[in-house]
Write a protein that holds these residues in place. Structure first.
Motif, PDB file in Angstrom:
ATOM      1  N   ASP A  61       0.819  -1.300   0.025  1.00 41.48           N
ATOM      2  CA  ASP A  61      -0.120  -0.112  -0.026  1.00 41.48           C
ATOM      3  C   ASP A  61       0.943   1.312   0.069  1.00 41.48           C
ATOM      4  OD1 ASP A  61      -2.332  -1.651   0.034  1.00 41.48           O
ATOM      5  OD2 ASP A  61      -2.398  -1.397   2.171  1.00 41.48           O
TER       6      ASP A  61
ATOM      7  N   SER B 192       4.858  -7.757   6.425  1.00 41.59           N
ATOM      8  CA  SER B 192       5.131  -6.998   7.604  1.00 41.59           C
ATOM      9  C   SER B 192       6.637  -6.771   7.873  1.00 41.59           C
ATOM     10  CB  SER B 192       4.290  -7.679   8.805  1.00 41.59           C
ATOM     11  OG  SER B 192       4.996  -8.920   8.970  1.00 41.59           O
TER      12      SER B 192
ATOM     13  N   ARG C 270       5.153  -3.104   9.365  1.00 42.78           N
ATOM     14  CA  ARG C 270       3.704  -2.979  10.170  1.00 42.78           C
ATOM     15  C   ARG C 270       3.143  -4.287   9.851  1.00 42.78           C
ATOM     16  NH1 ARG C 270       0.913   2.734   8.203  1.00 42.78           N
ATOM     17  NH2 ARG C 270       2.049   4.306   9.687  1.00 42.78           N
TER      18      ARG C 270
ATOM     19  N   LYS D 202      -0.303  -4.640  10.406  1.00 38.77           N
ATOM     20  CA  LYS D 202      -1.707  -4.227  10.023  1.00 38.77           C
ATOM     21  C   LYS D 202      -2.746  -5.125  10.912  1.00 38.77           C
ATOM     22  CE  LYS D 202      -1.035  -3.488   5.060  1.00 38.77           C
ATOM     23  NZ  LYS D 202      -1.532  -3.559   3.667  1.00 38.77           N
TER      24      LYS D 202
ATOM     25  N   LYS E  67     -10.686  -1.740   5.978  1.00 42.82           N
ATOM     26  CA  LYS E  67      -9.626  -0.800   5.712  1.00 42.82           C
ATOM     27  C   LYS E  67      -8.265  -1.594   5.395  1.00 42.82           C
ATOM     28  CE  LYS E  67     -11.522   3.001   7.050  1.00 42.82           C
ATOM     29  NZ  LYS E  67     -11.489   4.387   6.163  1.00 42.82           N
TER      30      LYS E  67
ATOM     31  N   LEU F 178      -7.085  -4.002   7.218  1.00 45.26           N
ATOM     32  CA  LEU F 178      -6.380  -4.090   8.556  1.00 45.26           C
ATOM     33  C   LEU F 178      -6.820  -5.515   9.256  1.00 45.26           C
ATOM     34  CD1 LEU F 178      -6.662  -0.591  10.181  1.00 45.26           C
ATOM     35  CD2 LEU F 178      -4.697  -1.662   9.241  1.00 45.26           C
ATOM     36  N   ARG F 179      -6.061  -5.989  10.091  1.00 43.79           N
ATOM     37  CA  ARG F 179      -6.528  -7.433  10.668  1.00 43.79           C
ATOM     38  C   ARG F 179      -6.766  -7.209  12.115  1.00 43.79           C
ATOM     39  NH1 ARG F 179      -1.785 -10.791   9.376  1.00 43.79           N
ATOM     40  NH2 ARG F 179      -0.509  -9.119   9.434  1.00 43.79           N
TER      41      ARG F 179
ATOM     42  N   ASP G 204      -0.210  -3.073  15.367  1.00 44.37           N
ATOM     43  CA  ASP G 204       0.177  -1.319  15.182  1.00 44.37           C
ATOM     44  C   ASP G 204      -0.848  -0.589  15.853  1.00 44.37           C
ATOM     45  OD1 ASP G 204       1.997  -2.293  12.927  1.00 44.37           O
ATOM     46  OD2 ASP G 204       0.438  -2.340  11.537  1.00 44.37           O
TER      47      ASP G 204
ATOM     48  N   VAL H 169      -6.799   4.611  12.630  1.00 45.19           N
ATOM     49  CA  VAL H 169      -6.100   4.395  11.411  1.00 45.19           C
ATOM     50  C   VAL H 169      -5.282   5.890  11.224  1.00 45.19           C
ATOM     51  CG1 VAL H 169      -6.365   4.772   8.836  1.00 45.19           C
ATOM     52  CG2 VAL H 169      -7.699   3.035  10.022  1.00 45.19           C
TER      53      VAL H 169
END
Length: 333
Positions: free
Chosen positions: A25, A54, A59, A61, A89, A91-92, A117, A303
């Motif tokens: 991203d 990662s 990151r 996420k 988004k 994210l997890r 994160d 975020v």
């Protein structure tokens, strides 16, 4: 064997770094290059490895979603919204149950082991110190359903529980009840304290109305049922403001178990407007908490903190309103 990034690079006839940038991203990659890589990946059935990504980006996420209210059905709704919105988004969510945890340092230690994160503390009963412990450890944190404050130490998103207590008292008075009671959840919970405070403040302006207070051991159906059974053996009130919907549903069960009718014999108002409150066999009059807005705003903040971890703490407090159903008598005329 699993398809690797190298396989995609060879099929697309590009470098491995180009493939990596395509699936990172915000990374710089031309549209032509992106199309080539995505076409090769689709042909090979390649999916980016989140763990490998990662290691490259620093990151994970992963967003820790922590609570101590897993037994309360309202949080099935809350977690459903949180997990879906986080996944939208990219994210997890990492669900963490703090029901038996009393030391915030242990919670911080556990979440840091997973290299999250950020963290969302989704609880109205955990003390503010839990969220603050994450902030002090340098972990971006938002306290959802937390205690409203004009000077928050961490980002807080929720409702004004004091105002909700006042709103409940005003609603019961307007219905003509003259013997009222507050039946809260755990007395140590800040949400219970604030809802009780608002209820008390309003009732102090009406000394002609009898008022009583009691507390259940938990925000649960059985705690509400048992506390109401105890109250019915004494001198019950005409109407109760219960600390939340699941307590209210337990109270309704106890009232009907004793052969009494709602709202003819006893009135009940809850708080949350959870899905079960709308069921025909429950039909609970309650105070609506805007859960979707709270969840969306909490995710927006966490975020934003991923790129701006030192963002100044703010409190986002959303208004509530009464949803009139069938557990209170009609407005007094």
């Amino acid at each position: 064997m699993a398809v690797t990034l190298k396989d995609v690079a060879e099929r697309a006839q590009v470098s491995r770094s180009a493939v990596s940038r395509t699936f990172t991203d915000g990374a710089s990659v031309s549209e032509k290059m992106r199309r080539k890589v995505e076409k090769a990946a689709q042909e090979l059935g390649y999916s980016p490895n989140a763990l490998a990504s990662s290691l490259t980006t620093g990151r994970t996420k992963l967003i820790g979603l922590v609570s101590n209210n897993f037994h309360n059905p309202i949080f099935l709704e809350v977690f459903d919204r949180f997990t879906r919105r986080l996944q939208d988004k990219g994210l997890r969510p990492l669900l963490v149950n703090l029901s038996d945890e009393t030391d915030p340092k242990n919670s911080v230690r556990m979440l840091r082991q997973y290299s999250v994160d950020g963290v969302v503390v989704a609880s109205s009963t955990l003390p503010p110190g839990f969220a603050k412990a994450f902030r002090d450890a340098g972990v971006p944190v938002v306290h959802s359903f937390g205690r409203s404050s004009s000077t928050p130490q961490v980002h807080v998103v929720g409702i004004d529980n004091v105002e909700c207590g006042r709103m409940a008292a005003q609603t019961l008075i307007a219905r003509g009840y003259r013997k009222l009671a507050f039946m809260g959840g755990p007395q140590a919970a800040t949400s219970t304290q604030d809802r009780c405070k608002g209820f008390t403040n309003e009732m102090e302006m009406h000394p002609e109305i009898a008022t009583s207070y009691s507390f259940a051991g938990d925000y649960s159906f059985e705690a509400g049922r048992q506390e109401m059974l105890r109250l019915l053996q004494e001198d019950p009130a005409e109407a109760y403001f219960c600390g939340d919907d699941v307590l209210s549903i337990g109270a309704l069960s106890a009232i009907r178990e004793q052969g009494l009718s709602v709202p003819q014999d006893i009135g009940v108002i809850g708080l949350n407007d959870m899905e079960m409150a709308r069921w025909e066999n429950i039909d609970l009059t309650t105070i609506h908490q805007p859960i979707e807005q709270i969840v969306n705003s909490s995710i927006e903040l966490v975020v934003a903190m991923l790129d701006e971890p030192d963002r100044y703490p703010e409190a986002r407090i959303f208004p509530c309103h009464v949803v009139d159903r069938g557990t209170l008598k009609a407005l007094a005329t």
